[in-house]
Structure formats: structure tokens, C-alpha cells
Scaffold this motif. Structure first.
Motif, PDB file in Angstrom:
ATOM      1  N   ILE A 194       0.761  -1.053  -0.049  1.00 47.58           N
ATOM      2  CA  ILE A 194      -0.183   0.116   0.133  1.00 47.58           C
ATOM      3  C   ILE A 194       1.013   1.137  -0.267  1.00 47.58           C
ATOM      4  N   TYR A 195       0.366   2.389  -0.677  1.00 38.70           N
ATOM      5  CA  TYR A 195       1.045   3.675  -0.655  1.00 38.70           C
ATOM      6  C   TYR A 195       0.698   4.436   0.461  1.00 38.70           C
ATOM      7  N   ARG A 196       1.139   4.954   1.299  1.00 39.40           N
ATOM      8  CA  ARG A 196       0.546   5.820   2.065  1.00 39.40           C
ATOM      9  C   ARG A 196       1.283   7.414   2.323  1.00 39.40           C
ATOM     10  N   ASP A 197       0.575   8.199   2.740  1.00 37.04           N
ATOM     11  CA  ASP A 197       1.049   9.683   2.700  1.00 37.04           C
ATOM     12  C   ASP A 197       1.720   9.804   3.862  1.00 37.04           C
ATOM     13  N   LYS A 198       3.137   9.792   4.047  1.00 39.77           N
ATOM     14  CA  LYS A 198       4.123  10.072   5.095  1.00 39.77           C
ATOM     15  C   LYS A 198       4.737  11.441   5.178  1.00 39.77           C
ATOM     16  N   ARG A 199       4.165  12.445   4.530  1.00 36.75           N
ATOM     17  CA  ARG A 199       4.789  13.792   4.769  1.00 36.75           C
ATOM     18  C   ARG A 199       5.015  14.061   6.001  1.00 36.75           C
ATOM     19  N   THR A 200       6.113  14.849   6.172  1.00 37.57           N
ATOM     20  CA  THR A 200       6.504  15.419   7.300  1.00 37.57           C
ATOM     21  C   THR A 200       5.574  16.590   7.660  1.00 37.57           C
ATOM     22  N   PRO A 201       5.140  16.595   8.844  1.00 37.68           N
ATOM     23  CA  PRO A 201       4.349  17.721   9.315  1.00 37.68           C
ATOM     24  C   PRO A 201       4.856  19.051   9.166  1.00 37.68           C
ATOM     25  N   LYS A 202       4.156  20.101   8.762  1.00 38.87           N
ATOM     26  CA  LYS A 202       4.756  21.494   8.524  1.00 38.87           C
ATOM     27  C   LYS A 202       4.157  22.142  10.069  1.00 38.87           C
ATOM     28  N   GLY A 203       5.041  23.020  10.110  1.00 43.70           N
ATOM     29  CA  GLY A 203       4.940  24.056  11.283  1.00 43.70           C
ATOM     30  C   GLY A 203       6.045  24.297  12.307  1.00 43.70           C
ATOM     31  N   THR A 204       5.934  24.841  13.459  1.00 41.69           N
ATOM     32  CA  THR A 204       6.835  25.094  14.371  1.00 41.69           C
ATOM     33  C   THR A 204       7.098  24.110  15.553  1.00 41.69           C
ATOM     34  N   PHE A 205       8.069  23.677  15.760  1.00 44.91           N
ATOM     35  CA  PHE A 205       8.185  22.662  16.874  1.00 44.91           C
ATOM     36  C   PHE A 205       9.235  22.974  17.709  1.00 44.91           C
ATOM     37  N   LYS A 206       9.547  22.092  18.612  1.00 41.72           N
ATOM     38  CA  LYS A 206      10.571  22.497  19.775  1.00 41.72           C
ATOM     39  C   LYS A 206      11.226  21.004  19.936  1.00 41.72           C
ATOM     40  N   ILE A 207      12.613  21.089  19.979  1.00 42.86           N
ATOM     41  CA  ILE A 207      13.161  19.585  20.198  1.00 42.86           C
ATOM     42  C   ILE A 207      12.989  19.363  21.553  1.00 42.86           C
ATOM     43  N   THR A 208      12.292  18.088  21.740  1.00 45.91           N
ATOM     44  CA  THR A 208      12.093  17.758  23.288  1.00 45.91           C
ATOM     45  C   THR A 208      13.024  16.515  23.578  1.00 45.91           C
ATOM     46  N   GLU A 209      13.688  15.979  22.657  1.00 48.46           N
ATOM     47  CA  GLU A 209      14.420  14.889  23.157  1.00 48.46           C
ATOM     48  C   GLU A 209      15.797  14.658  22.486  1.00 48.46           C
ATOM     49  N   LYS A 210      16.797  14.420  23.091  1.00 45.54           N
ATOM     50  CA  LYS A 210      18.301  14.236  22.221  1.00 45.54           C
ATOM     51  C   LYS A 210      18.693  12.951  22.839  1.00 45.54           C
ATOM     52  N   ILE A 211      18.901  12.095  21.762  1.00 43.95           N
ATOM     53  CA  ILE A 211      19.622  10.816  22.172  1.00 43.95           C
ATOM     54  C   ILE A 211      20.730  10.385  21.219  1.00 43.95           C
TER      55      ILE A 211
END
Length: 304
Positions: A194-211
Motif C-alpha cells: 500500500i502507498y501511504r502519505d508519510k509527509r513530514t508535518p509542517k509548522g513550528t516545533f521544539k526539540i523535546t529529546e536528544k539521544i
């Protein structure tokens, strides 16, 4: 007699291996992938791809690896359903090239002095923009003086989906500009067909985790002993998990943006068009630079 047969066997094995299988890998020759591309192999790759009318490659046969050759190769890999359509001429791709183009006649190899150009230096970011095709080039811009001032409090990121580029700003100025790969509009799932829509969401975010060395809890592989029995989104695995071992995909220098699992991370599969399941892939060295320059709370804008 035995020795003669052994020599004949070796000769037949070499013949069976085909032209491309006898050469080293071909790939991007930049600061991230140090590939010493062979002139003859690249020239014959261009000849082979040009011979395939359905690809419509129309490459200049000059023995030089470049964006056009890579893009034509990706089309070849996609056409023949290779596992990784990444523009890297590795073992599997070389075997397929030998199989598909075994009737193509190549000119004899010639001795050519290899000259590898070093990374071009740009005086400033405006100079970089002026000379580089941001949508197609794999070149990376770095302002080392600005990068030294990065402390997490004075940085922010911008991901441009239309250019497939990420920019790191330090004190409001571009300190780094690199190719990246964002989510695909239509991503094919080999397991579900199946082909699915996997587009990266647009908008303003903040980094919540660094590993630094994260493993995905969603995408990975199931093994029975040493044999892989499934690869992909484990939520779509319909078989019995009894006796299976799950290994999540490696997400080096992971920087989370959403609770649904979207983030930035390192990958060697950087394309010049959207192709991920939603995350933002970064060249490994770029991911290292960004990872140490940001902190939880750093703003990330995703625009088109």
C-alpha cells in the motif's frame, strides 16, 4: 591437470562476475562519502544507463560521477525493485547492472589519472546560494566561526521541504546549510503493498529529546535466530511474535520533534526528494554538528 582446471574455473568465475561486479562501489565523492570513483566504471555505467531507452537518462559519457548520473541510477534501482534506491552502486546494484546490461558492449578500460576536487570554499552563505543549486546539489555550507559560537540558546533550525535542505542558524545567521530528506507524499510499504502519505508535518516545533544512539521503537526488523523474517513498521506485522527478536532501526543523533515519533536523525540514505516515513534524515557529519549545537527547547521550523 588439477591446476589447469582450477585456472579455468577462476577464469569462468571472473567472467560470470560481470564488468561492474569487478569494480569498487560508486557513490558521492564528497566529504561524507569518500568514494574514489573509477573513470572507466563510471563511463560504462553512463553508457549502460543511456542504452536503456525507458530510463531516458541521456547522460554525458565523461566518466565523472555527478548528480545526473546518480539520479539516473536511482531510476534504474527503482525500475528493477532493488531494496535500496539510494544512488549507491553497491554489491546488489552491480549484480543487477551486470544482469540487465550483459549484452552491452563497453570500450576497453584506459588508464586515467584520477583527480579529486577538494571542497570548494565559499566566502559567505550568499555566495554559496549564488553558486549552488540548492534543490539538486549535495554540497554543504558551514561557517565554522559561527558554529563555534553555537550554545543551544542562540540556535534554531529550519527545514525547507521544497528544497530538501536544513539550515542551522546561530544568532540569526546561517551557520550550516545541508541537504536532508523529509517524508514522502506516497511511501510504498513492501509488506502491505500500500502507498501511504508519510509527509513530514509542517509548522513550528521544539526539540523535546536528544539521544546520541537511539533505536526506533516502531521501525525495525524481526529475527528468528539470525534469519530476518520481517522488516518495516512493527505495528503492521501480522504474524506470531513468539520466539522472535525485534531490533529497532538505528537513529543516530536523534532529536525528537513530536510525540508521534517524528524527529531528525543521521542516515547515509540522503536523497534530493522526499522519501522517508516522516522523519528528517541528515548526513552523519551534519547530524553530529547539529546535535551538539542544539538543546531541548531549540525551535525547529518546517516550511515549504
Amino acid at each position: 591437470m588439477i591446476r589447469t582446471l582450477f585456472v579455468i574455473f577462476l577464469g569462468l568465475s571472473a567472467l560470470h562476475a560481470g564488468y561492474f561486479s569487478k569494480h569498487n562501489d560508486m557513490c558521492d565523492g564528497n566529504e561524507y562519502y569518500q568514494c574514489e570513483n573509477n573513470y572507466n566504471a563510471v563511463r560504462n555505467l553512463q553508457i549502460a544507463l543511456n542504452s536503456d531507452k525507458k530510463l531516458g537518462a541521456k547522460l554525458k559519457v565523461d566518466g565523472k560521477w555527478g548528480d545526473h548520473t546518480k539520479e539516473a541510477l536511482i531510476s534504474f534501482q527503482e525500475k528493477y525493485g532493488l531494496a535500496k534506491a539510494d544512488g549507491w552502486v553497491g554489491k546488489q546494484t552491480k549484480q543487477k547492472l551486470d544482469s540487465v546490461y550483459k549484452k552491452v558492449t563497453f570500450p576497453k578500460d584506459i588508464k586515467v589519472a584520477q583527480h579529486y576536487k577538494g571542497k570548494r570554499c565559499y566566502s559567505c552563505y550568499s555566495d554559496f546560494r549564488k553558486h549552488v543549486n540548492l534543490k539538486k546539489s549535495y554540497e554543504v555550507f558551514e561557517d565554522k566561526r559561527l558554529l563555534k559560537r553555537a550554545n543551544g540558546r542562540n540556535t534554531k533550525l529550519k527545514v525547507d521541504v521544497s528544497e530538501q535542505r536544513v539550515r542551522l542558524y546561530v544568532d540569526g545567521k546561517v551557520a550550516l546549510c545541508s541537504p536532508c530528506t523529509t517524508g514522502a507524499k506516497n511511501k510504498f510499504e513492501p509488506n502491505t503493498k500500500i502507498y501511504r502519505d508519510k509527509r513530514t508535518p509542517k509548522g513550528t516545533f521544539k526539540i523535546t529529546e536528544k539521544i546520541a544512539d537511539k533505536r526506533s521503537t516502531i521501525f525495525g526488523e524481526y529475527y528468528r535466530g539470525k534469519k530476518m523474517v520481517y522488516k518495516g513498521d512493527k505495528r503492521k506485522f501480522s504474524g506470531s511474535k513468539k520466539g522472535l527478536r525485534y531490533q529497532g532501526a538505528s537513529l543516530k543523533n536523534w532529536m525528537r520533534l513530536t510525540s508521534s515519533g517524528i524527529g531528525l536523525h543521521a542516515s547515509k540514505y540522503i536523497k534530493r526528494y522526499p522519501g522517508t516515513n516522516g522523519c528528517i534524515r541528515l548526513p552523519y557529519k551534519v547530524s553530529q554538528t547539529i546535535f551538539k549545537s542544539v538543546r531541548p527547547g531549540t525551535q525547529v521550523s518546517i516550511v515549504n
